[in-house]
Design a protein around this motif. Structure first.
Motif, PDB file in Angstrom:
ATOM      1  N   ALA B  48      13.718 -29.331  32.819  1.00  0.00           N
ATOM      2  CA  ALA B  48      14.043 -27.909  32.871  1.00  0.00           C
ATOM      3  C   ALA B  48      12.769 -27.142  33.163  1.00  0.00           C
ATOM      4  O   ALA B  48      11.798 -27.267  32.438  1.00  0.00           O
ATOM      5  CB  ALA B  48      14.627 -27.459  31.539  1.00  0.00           C
ATOM      6  N   CYS B  54      10.964 -20.364  30.569  1.00  0.00           N
ATOM      7  CA  CYS B  54      10.497 -20.735  29.243  1.00  0.00           C
ATOM      8  C   CYS B  54       9.141 -21.357  29.489  1.00  0.00           C
ATOM      9  O   CYS B  54       8.791 -21.675  30.620  1.00  0.00           O
ATOM     10  CB  CYS B  54      11.454 -21.746  28.620  1.00  0.00           C
ATOM     11  N   ASP B  56       8.305 -24.207  28.374  1.00  0.00           N
ATOM     12  CA  ASP B  56       8.412 -25.654  28.187  1.00  0.00           C
ATOM     13  C   ASP B  56       9.139 -26.306  29.355  1.00  0.00           C
ATOM     14  O   ASP B  56       9.630 -25.622  30.253  1.00  0.00           O
ATOM     15  CB  ASP B  56       9.139 -25.928  26.873  1.00  0.00           C
ATOM     16  N   ASN B  57       9.160 -27.620  29.340  1.00  0.00           N
ATOM     17  CA  ASN B  57       9.948 -28.322  30.354  1.00  0.00           C
ATOM     18  C   ASN B  57      10.653 -29.487  29.696  1.00  0.00           C
ATOM     19  O   ASN B  57      10.192 -30.622  29.743  1.00  0.00           O
ATOM     20  CB  ASN B  57       9.141 -28.817  31.552  1.00  0.00           C
ATOM     21  N   CYS B  58      11.777 -29.186  29.091  1.00  0.00           N
ATOM     22  CA  CYS B  58      12.517 -30.212  28.365  1.00  0.00           C
ATOM     23  C   CYS B  58      13.260 -31.128  29.334  1.00  0.00           C
ATOM     24  O   CYS B  58      13.738 -30.682  30.384  1.00  0.00           O
ATOM     25  CB  CYS B  58      13.506 -29.546  27.423  1.00  0.00           C
ATOM     26  N   LEU B  86      18.193 -29.884  23.638  1.00  0.00           N
ATOM     27  CA  LEU B  86      17.994 -28.665  24.428  1.00  0.00           C
ATOM     28  C   LEU B  86      18.291 -27.506  23.504  1.00  0.00           C
ATOM     29  O   LEU B  86      19.187 -27.589  22.674  1.00  0.00           O
ATOM     30  CB  LEU B  86      18.975 -28.586  25.602  1.00  0.00           C
ATOM     31  N   CYS B  87      17.569 -26.425  23.677  1.00  0.00           N
ATOM     32  CA  CYS B  87      17.858 -25.265  22.838  1.00  0.00           C
ATOM     33  C   CYS B  87      18.977 -24.449  23.461  1.00  0.00           C
ATOM     34  O   CYS B  87      19.448 -24.728  24.566  1.00  0.00           O
ATOM     35  CB  CYS B  87      16.602 -24.433  22.594  1.00  0.00           C
ATOM     36  N   ARG B  89      19.132 -21.768  24.981  1.00  0.00           N
ATOM     37  CA  ARG B  89      18.965 -21.133  26.294  1.00  0.00           C
ATOM     38  C   ARG B  89      19.361 -22.082  27.409  1.00  0.00           C
ATOM     39  O   ARG B  89      20.147 -21.730  28.293  1.00  0.00           O
ATOM     40  CB  ARG B  89      17.523 -20.685  26.479  1.00  0.00           C
ATOM     41  N   CYS B  90      18.813 -23.292  27.410  1.00  0.00           N
ATOM     42  CA  CYS B  90      19.187 -24.213  28.492  1.00  0.00           C
ATOM     43  C   CYS B  90      20.649 -24.633  28.390  1.00  0.00           C
ATOM     44  O   CYS B  90      21.265 -24.962  29.396  1.00  0.00           O
ATOM     45  CB  CYS B  90      18.267 -25.437  28.505  1.00  0.00           C
ATOM     46  N   ASN B 233       8.165 -21.161  21.053  1.00  0.00           N
ATOM     47  CA  ASN B 233       7.860 -22.304  21.927  1.00  0.00           C
ATOM     48  C   ASN B 233       6.748 -21.942  22.897  1.00  0.00           C
ATOM     49  O   ASN B 233       6.830 -22.240  24.096  1.00  0.00           O
ATOM     50  CB  ASN B 233       9.089 -22.727  22.732  1.00  0.00           C
ATOM     51  N   LEU B 238       6.636 -27.197  21.924  1.00  0.00           N
ATOM     52  CA  LEU B 238       7.952 -27.028  21.324  1.00  0.00           C
ATOM     53  C   LEU B 238       7.733 -26.846  19.817  1.00  0.00           C
ATOM     54  O   LEU B 238       7.244 -27.758  19.139  1.00  0.00           O
ATOM     55  CB  LEU B 238       8.822 -28.262  21.561  1.00  0.00           C
TER      56      LEU B 238
HETATM   57  S1  SF4 Z   1      15.658 -26.316  26.227  1.00  0.00           S
HETATM   58 FE1  SF4 Z   1      14.795 -24.412  25.456  1.00  0.00          FE
HETATM   59  S2  SF4 Z   1      12.653 -24.924  25.047  1.00  0.00           S
HETATM   60 FE2  SF4 Z   1      13.448 -26.525  26.396  1.00  0.00          FE
HETATM   61  S3  SF4 Z   1      12.988 -25.842  28.479  1.00  0.00           S
HETATM   62 FE3  SF4 Z   1      15.050 -25.117  27.996  1.00  0.00          FE
HETATM   63  S4  SF4 Z   1      14.755 -23.039  27.238  1.00  0.00           S
HETATM   64 FE4  SF4 Z   1      12.760 -24.075  27.125  1.00  0.00          FE
END
Ligand code: SF4
Ligand code: SF4
Ligand code: SF4
Lengths: 108, 772
Positions: B48, B54, B56-58, B86-87, B89-90, B233, B238
């Motif tokens: 991501a 964000c 981060d890159n989950c 994943l939080c 948002r994703c 984050n 994270l």
């Molecule tokens: S899951 Fe959340 S913390 Fe991870 S990349 Fe997506 S928005 Fe960012």
């Protein structure tokens, strides 16, 4: 034996991810929940000790992600729990994990 | 490194060198595939990374239905970074991708119609023709330096914007209208002066096998300072990694005016008055020196200026600082002894340190504590955070052999601020003055890519709007018709979300990864990097940017080129999805930090400098210090009579990323209105009840938000939301009502004396109930 969800709520940060993960999985509109956060506190227990915690509570819409379990996957809420503080398993197995001094809630 | 040869790259601790760094062993990589079939869905594995944004890159699994549509997403359980999570948002990604408000076509608007909903759909060809014509006109009339390249935070455009500045021959590129470059830059700059590179807490994130790695130990303490890591984050960390450390025995110490979740779960919580962080850091240092808790070996062998440091902290006694910070003195002793006695402790700092006028030095005063206790490069301490595999060639665009540029032919708009002069960064504050004709420098064309400065980040936003609506040309590149685009854009270009594109996660220190395309582009959108390279073809020629354009853009070829120094190819990276560089501790002992291969740190003395030789040489204060915020109850008792409350802004909210997320129903439902938090004792004094609409007001301006009464917040302080606009409201309705609840109305566009640092978390205000 029947499955249940164990929450080690000492680590639940109240991030709402379990709520949204479930809403997306079950196709629920905002305001309808398969699991819903509850809040304890903020409460100043003593001069230096506060309680400000969250406990997610599964609702009657929760089916423990039965199809995902069949496919060998964790429930959506459990897998995405940001704190990794939820677990799915047989009631007795989960109950045995309680009592180690941590803070748990078991939903069966 | 000397004052003369500091370029922007070195100054930000991002150099990373061009050394080929070996990959860390990844036993599962050979069998890893990036696409497979699961029932009715095709699954594409990727990372991501923006848009939506964000830090981060989950690791993400994207489920594509038989019509090629993104049905849903899940976290990738095999990915060490987020371990399946994943939080929220994703998890709502498909709602962003297919949102009815998304802009899907290039558009133009007559300059005379700025602010009005008078858009006309055009082709990409026409859009580029207008952009070329207008930019060249500005270049010819005023010089290339009159072009400003602005980004926001989060989207990976931060890596490509220096390239765009090279393309347009302008030295002026950065965060559009973030006063004092006040997000990470002040901290990074000062620590770079003192040690030459950047470090982050060791939560095992550098290891593929994470918490199980035998070399890793969990920190004894994490010092959470002006940061709410689980929500924010920030900076590629994270926050929940810290929760994993807590499960393994890590304790927290939290410094925050608000009882955050971390504060409530801390051994010590220091509820400081906003803006007093440096004083606290000096007092912690005082105790560590006085109690002889410092790491003698590290201090003697690897630091410079300890005697001056010890002398400098002498006067900052816990008794005195307790009064400044408004906390108990014994908490300062306890916290100092805890980190002084810890084997390993990590500093988890936040943007609050930058958000006070002399914030430039707050980060430095915290880093001195890390040095004092010898935590650099130590397991469970702080680990070196340089971009993985020397990728700053994409991150910083420093490879001028590739893109011939005249960007440095004219001085950048530094506003005469010494720190900004030194690091080659523009002053957003001077830029706004110039845009409004109050500073002698031409600011005539603005490119705002992933930048919604009128809703977010820009202080005094109505002044910014006025300035932007009167310049010669504005190009806005975004997902949505934002308030900023609505106010000022002459041309609007629509960008893809990340499932619609390939890319590199780029600049993170722990690893790099592939953004993997899972679906066809929606509408006519193009990715941020594609747009940058297409502008490159226009302004620098097709031989410099040989990857084609439009549907024929050789996306994978371009990313392969960016990986040219890494020792691996795009195809390798795409198949493995992530690559971790080899991880070692104590690199400063083996000569792997300095560019010349000598042991030590990247400073003139080769040591960590409590006393910075470069700052001294530049005539700036070489040692950390504390100064009251320009507007505080202490520095301005006169002002505090009218505005008795300290105003802090910008606390992060679950589900939103700054001004993003307001149109996504499941996210908005969690936090539907702009909120200002106030302690019930203060609220009672001003006759405010929970849920009342209130006006927050000071000498700079005012806005309305909804009062939330909460004992978690320090008395005498209010904490107001940032980033609000109301996508459900009309485009011409005050640009989606963005000024009504915009707390930046109350924040000055005014940096600290060095040009860095600002006042977003330390001004004064009053609040009162209003009918709405
Ligand atoms: S899951 Fe959340 S913390 Fe991870 S990349 Fe997506 S928005 Fe960012
Ligand atoms: S187990 Fe499945 S259905 Fe139940 S709350 Fe979690 S996500 Fe929802
Ligand atoms: S996802 Fe986990 S941490 Fe977040 S609110 Fe739910 S239970 Fe708590």
């Amino acid at each position: 034996m029947k499955n249940a969800i164990l929450v080690n709520y000492e680590y639940c940060t109240g991030c709402h991810t379990c709520e949204v993960a479930c809403q997306k999985h079950l196709g629920l509109e905002p305001g309808k929940y398969g699991i819903k956060l509850t809040q304890i506190g903020p409460d100043q227990i003593s001069e230096r000790k506060w309680q400000y915690e969250f406990v997610p509570v599964p609702t009657d819409r929760c089916n423990l992600c039965a199809e995902r379990a069949e496919a060998g996957k964790l429930p959506m809420c459990v897998q995405h729990c940001q704190a990794g503080c939820m677990e799915l398993g047989p009631v007795a197995e989960l109950a045995a994990k309680m009592g180690d001094g941590g803070k748990y809630a078991l939903f069966a | 490194m000397t004052a003369e040869n500091i370029g922007q790259n070195a100054s930000l601790g991002m150099s990373g060198g061009s050394r080929v760094v070996p990959m860390q062993a990844d036993p599962a990589a050979s069998g890893r595939v990036d696409t497979w079939q699961e029932g009715e869905f095709t699954v594409v594995r990727g990372n991501a990374r923006t848009a939506p944004g964000c830090h981060d890159n989950c690791g993400i699994l994207m489920y594509i239905d038989k019509d090629g549509k993104l049905d849903h997403v899940e976290g990738d359980p095999e990915d060490p970074y987020n371990q399946g999570r994943l939080c929220l948002r994703c998890l709502t990604l498909p709602d962003v991708v297919y949102h009815e408000d998304r802009q899907l076509h290039p558009m133009k608007r007559d300059r005379a119609d700025r602010g009005k909903d008078k858009w006309e759909r055009i082709t990409w060809e026409e859009a580029y023709e207008i952009i070329e014509r207008e930019i060249r006109a500005v270049q010819e009339k005023y010089g290339s330096h009159a072009i400003q390249v602005f980004c926001g935070t989060g989207r990976d455009i931060v890596g490509y914007h220096p390239m765009l500045a090279n393309i347009l021959d302008t030295p002026n590129q950065g965060m559009g209208f973030l006063s004092g470059q006040g997000c990470y830059v002040p901290r990074m700059f000062c620590t770079t002066m003192k040690m030459g590179s950047l470090y982050t807490g060791d939560y095992s994130q550098n290891w593929i096998d994470r918490y199980d790695n035998p070399n890793w130990v969990r920190p004894d303490y994490v010092l959470v300072w002006g940061n709410n890591p689980v929500v924010a984050n920030s900076d590629g960390t994270l926050g929940h990694w810290i929760v994993e450390c807590m499960k393994r025995g890590t304790k927290l110490i939290t410094i925050d005016p608000k009882l955050t979740w971390c504060a409530a779960h801390s051994e010590y919580w220091l509820q400081v008055r906003p803006g007093t962080d440096s004083a606290l850091a000096l007092a912690l240092g005082h105790v560590i020196v006085k109690e002889d808790l410092y790491d003698h070996e590290f201090v003697e062998c690897w630091t410079y200026g300890f005697d001056q440091y010890a002398e400098n902290v002498e006067e900052w006694t816990p008794a005195r600082v307790a009064g400044i910070c408004d906390i108990d003195e014994d908490l300062i002793w306890a916290a100092a002894c805890a980190i002084g006695n810890a084997d390993g402790w990590a500093l988890q700092w936040g943007v609050a340190l930058d958000h006070t006028a002399e914030g430039f030095y707050s980060g430095a005063s915290c880093y001195d504590l890390v040095a004092l206790t010898g935590q650099f490069d130590k397991p469970g301490g702080m680990v070196c955070g340089m971009p993985a595999f020397g990728l700053p060639v994409t991150w910083i665009g420093s490879d001028t052999d590739w893109i011939p540029t005249k960007r440095d032919d004219h001085p950048h708009i530094h506003g005469d601020y010494p720190a900004l002069k030194m690091i080659g960064m523009p002053s957003p504050d001077a830029t706004l003055d110039a845009l409004c004709g109050e500073y002698d420098y031409p600011v005539k064309a603005c490119i705002l890519q992933t930048n919604n400065c009128l809703s977010n980040m820009g202080a005094q936003p109505e002044r910014i709007a006025e300035g932007l609506m009167n310049d010669d040309f504005n190009l806005v590149i975004d997902l949505w018709m934002t308030p900023t685009a609505m106010a000022c854009a002459d041309v609007f270009l629509p960008v893809t979300t990340f499932p619609e594109r390939f890319g590199l996660t780029g600049h993170q220190p722990y690893r790099t990864g592939a953004i993997n395309k899972a679906i066809e582009r929606v509408g006519e959108c193009r990715s941020d990097p594609q747009i940058v390279t297409e502008l490159g073809r226009i302004f620098k020629g097709e031989d410099v940017f040989p990857w084609g354009e439009g549907d024929a853009w050789d996306e994978e070829g371009f990313y392969g080129y960016l990986l040219r120094n890494t020792g691996f190819t795009w195809d390798d990276l795409k198949a493995r999805t992530w690559a971790y560089p080899e991880m070692k501790y104590y690199r400063y002992k083996t000569g792997e930090i300095r560019d010349d291969g000598q042991p030590g740190f990247n400073t003139p003395s080769g040591r960590y400098e409590f006393y910075s030789l470069i700052l001294a040489q530049m005539g700036m204060r070489p040692l950390a210090f504390y100064e009251e915020p320009p507007e505080s109850p202490v520095s301005r008792p006169d002002l505090a009579e009218e505005y008795p409350l300290v105003l802090t802004t910008g606390a992060r909210q679950w589900g939103f990323f700054h001004s993003e997320g307001r149109q996504i129903p499941h996210l908005r439902a969690i936090h539907p209105e702009p909120e200002v938090t106030i302690n019930p004792a203060d609220a009672a004094r001003y006759g405010i009840s929970d849920g009342d609409w209130v006006r927050i007001e000071n000498q700079y301006g005012s806005c309305v938000q909804k009062a939330k009464l909460d004992i978690r917040l320090k008395q005498g302080v209010v904490s107001a939301d940032h980033g609000w606009w109301f996508p459900e409201r009309g485009r011409e309705d005050g640009f989606f009502g963005t000024f009504e609840s915009n707390i930046n109305n109350c924040v000055p566009m005014r940096p600290g004396s060095t040009g860095l640092g600002n006042s977003y978390k330390s001004v004064l205000c009053k609040i009162y109930k209003v009918e709405r």
